[in-house]
Design a protein around this motif. Structure first.
Motif, mmCIF file in Angstrom:
data_model
loop_
_atom_site.group_PDB
_atom_site.id
_atom_site.type_symbol
_atom_site.label_atom_id
_atom_site.label_comp_id
_atom_site.label_asym_id
_atom_site.label_seq_id
_atom_site.Cartn_x
_atom_site.Cartn_y
_atom_site.Cartn_z
ATOM 1 N N GLU A 26 61.413 39.854 8.053
ATOM 2 C CA GLU A 26 62.213 41.049 8.341
ATOM 3 C C GLU A 26 61.642 42.292 7.679
ATOM 4 O O GLU A 26 61.659 43.377 8.252
ATOM 5 C CB GLU A 26 63.673 40.833 7.932
ATOM 6 N N LYS A 27 61.129 42.148 6.475
ATOM 7 C CA LYS A 27 60.537 43.289 5.762
ATOM 8 C C LYS A 27 59.321 43.822 6.528
ATOM 9 O O LYS A 27 59.172 45.030 6.695
ATOM 10 C CB LYS A 27 60.137 42.863 4.352
ATOM 11 N N VAL A 28 58.461 42.926 6.993
ATOM 12 C CA VAL A 28 57.277 43.348 7.750
ATOM 13 C C VAL A 28 57.698 44.050 9.035
ATOM 14 O O VAL A 28 57.191 45.130 9.363
ATOM 15 C CB VAL A 28 56.359 42.142 8.069
ATOM 16 N N LEU A 29 58.643 43.458 9.749
ATOM 17 C CA LEU A 29 59.062 44.041 11.026
ATOM 18 C C LEU A 29 59.787 45.371 10.836
ATOM 19 O O LEU A 29 59.515 46.331 11.555
ATOM 20 C CB LEU A 29 59.930 43.055 11.807
ATOM 21 N N SER A 30 60.686 45.446 9.873
ATOM 22 C CA SER A 30 61.442 46.693 9.694
ATOM 23 C C SER A 30 60.542 47.822 9.201
ATOM 24 O O SER A 30 60.685 48.966 9.635
ATOM 25 C CB SER A 30 62.620 46.493 8.748
ATOM 26 N N ARG A 31 59.603 47.506 8.334
ATOM 27 C CA ARG A 31 58.708 48.532 7.801
ATOM 28 C C ARG A 31 57.764 49.084 8.871
ATOM 29 O O ARG A 31 57.334 50.231 8.792
ATOM 30 C CB ARG A 31 57.909 47.956 6.643
ATOM 31 N N ASN A 32 57.452 48.273 9.864
ATOM 32 C CA ASN A 32 56.463 48.661 10.871
ATOM 33 C C ASN A 32 57.049 48.920 12.250
ATOM 34 O O ASN A 32 56.309 49.138 13.202
ATOM 35 C CB ASN A 32 55.381 47.580 10.956
ATOM 36 N N ARG A 33 58.361 48.930 12.363
ATOM 37 C CA ARG A 33 59.021 49.081 13.659
ATOM 38 C C ARG A 33 58.615 50.362 14.398
ATOM 39 O O ARG A 33 58.637 50.419 15.617
ATOM 40 C CB ARG A 33 60.530 49.028 13.500
ATOM 41 N N ARG A 34 58.179 51.373 13.678
ATOM 42 C CA ARG A 34 57.778 52.628 14.324
ATOM 43 C C ARG A 34 56.603 52.421 15.287
ATOM 44 O O ARG A 34 56.393 53.225 16.190
ATOM 45 C CB ARG A 34 57.440 53.678 13.285
ATOM 46 N N GLU A 47 54.824 41.220 16.848
ATOM 47 C CA GLU A 47 55.950 40.282 16.735
ATOM 48 C C GLU A 47 55.475 38.840 16.867
ATOM 49 O O GLU A 47 55.902 37.972 16.101
ATOM 50 C CB GLU A 47 57.013 40.585 17.780
ATOM 51 N N ASN A 48 54.590 38.602 17.826
ATOM 52 C CA ASN A 48 54.057 37.252 18.007
ATOM 53 C C ASN A 48 53.241 36.818 16.789
ATOM 54 O O ASN A 48 53.338 35.671 16.342
ATOM 55 C CB ASN A 48 53.200 37.166 19.271
ATOM 56 N N LEU A 49 52.441 37.719 16.249
ATOM 57 C CA LEU A 49 51.623 37.430 15.076
ATOM 58 C C LEU A 49 52.506 37.111 13.872
ATOM 59 O O LEU A 49 52.256 36.133 13.150
ATOM 60 C CB LEU A 49 50.738 38.647 14.782
ATOM 61 N N VAL A 50 53.536 37.905 13.670
ATOM 62 C CA VAL A 50 54.449 37.701 12.543
ATOM 63 C C VAL A 50 55.207 36.384 12.698
ATOM 64 O O VAL A 50 55.342 35.614 11.741
ATOM 65 C CB VAL A 50 55.414 38.902 12.396
ATOM 66 N N ASN A 51 55.677 36.097 13.886
ATOM 67 C CA ASN A 51 56.378 34.831 14.122
ATOM 68 C C ASN A 51 55.458 33.640 13.882
ATOM 69 O O ASN A 51 55.871 32.630 13.311
ATOM 70 C CB ASN A 51 56.959 34.792 15.531
ATOM 71 N N ASP A 52 54.205 33.749 14.302
ATOM 72 C CA ASP A 52 53.236 32.685 14.068
ATOM 73 C C ASP A 52 52.964 32.535 12.575
ATOM 74 O O ASP A 52 52.820 31.416 12.074
ATOM 75 C CB ASP A 52 51.936 32.975 14.834
ATOM 76 N N ALA A 53 52.914 33.660 11.855
ATOM 77 C CA ALA A 53 52.703 33.616 10.408
ATOM 78 C C ALA A 53 53.845 32.874 9.714
ATOM 79 O O ALA A 53 53.612 32.101 8.776
ATOM 80 C CB ALA A 53 52.572 35.034 9.848
ATOM 81 N N VAL A 54 55.059 33.074 10.176
ATOM 82 C CA VAL A 54 56.208 32.359 9.612
ATOM 83 C C VAL A 54 56.064 30.862 9.892
ATOM 84 O O VAL A 54 56.241 30.034 8.998
ATOM 85 C CB VAL A 54 57.540 32.905 10.174
ATOM 86 N N PHE A 58 52.675 31.401 6.254
ATOM 87 C CA PHE A 58 51.999 32.557 5.647
ATOM 88 C C PHE A 58 53.007 33.605 5.183
ATOM 89 O O PHE A 58 52.677 34.445 4.360
ATOM 90 C CB PHE A 58 51.063 33.248 6.632
ATOM 91 N N LEU A 59 54.200 33.558 5.750
ATOM 92 C CA LEU A 59 55.203 34.598 5.545
ATOM 93 C C LEU A 59 56.575 33.952 5.473
ATOM 94 O O LEU A 59 56.864 33.016 6.222
ATOM 95 C CB LEU A 59 55.137 35.581 6.726
ATOM 96 N N GLU A 60 57.410 34.440 4.558
ATOM 97 C CA GLU A 60 58.773 33.925 4.422
ATOM 98 C C GLU A 60 59.603 34.294 5.650
ATOM 99 O O GLU A 60 59.441 35.387 6.168
ATOM 100 C CB GLU A 60 59.442 34.513 3.180
ATOM 101 N N PRO A 61 60.479 33.396 6.072
ATOM 102 C CA PRO A 61 61.337 33.730 7.247
ATOM 103 C C PRO A 61 62.314 34.847 6.948
ATOM 104 O O PRO A 61 62.540 35.259 5.882
ATOM 105 C CB PRO A 61 62.096 32.433 7.522
#
Length: 61
Positions: A26-34, A47-54, A58-61
């Motif tokens: 959520e932090k990655v998505l909210s910070r970069n939503r622009r 979004e796909n990259l971040v979901n794959d990282a979770v 690689f990244l906390e859910p």
């Protein structure tokens, strides 16, 4: 594109900085939503990259 590079770097390094700093999905998505305002195609890719990282741990859910 400048905002995309840290996301890609963290993904390619198996979330090294994300893990060290305890960053969440959520932090990655909210910070970069622009990015979505500039390119919906790039945002979809992110979004796909971040979901794959979770999924890969690689990244906390």
């Amino acid at each position: 594109m400048d905002s995309f590079m840290p996301i890609l770097h963290n993904y390619r390094t198996s979330g090294l900085q994300w893990k060290m700093l305890g960053v969440t999905r959520e932090k990655v998505l909210s910070r970069n939503r622009r990015i979505e305002n500039g390119s919906t195609i790039l945002w979809s890719y992110i979004e796909n990259l971040v979901n794959d990282a979770v999924e890969k741990g690689f990244l906390e859910p």
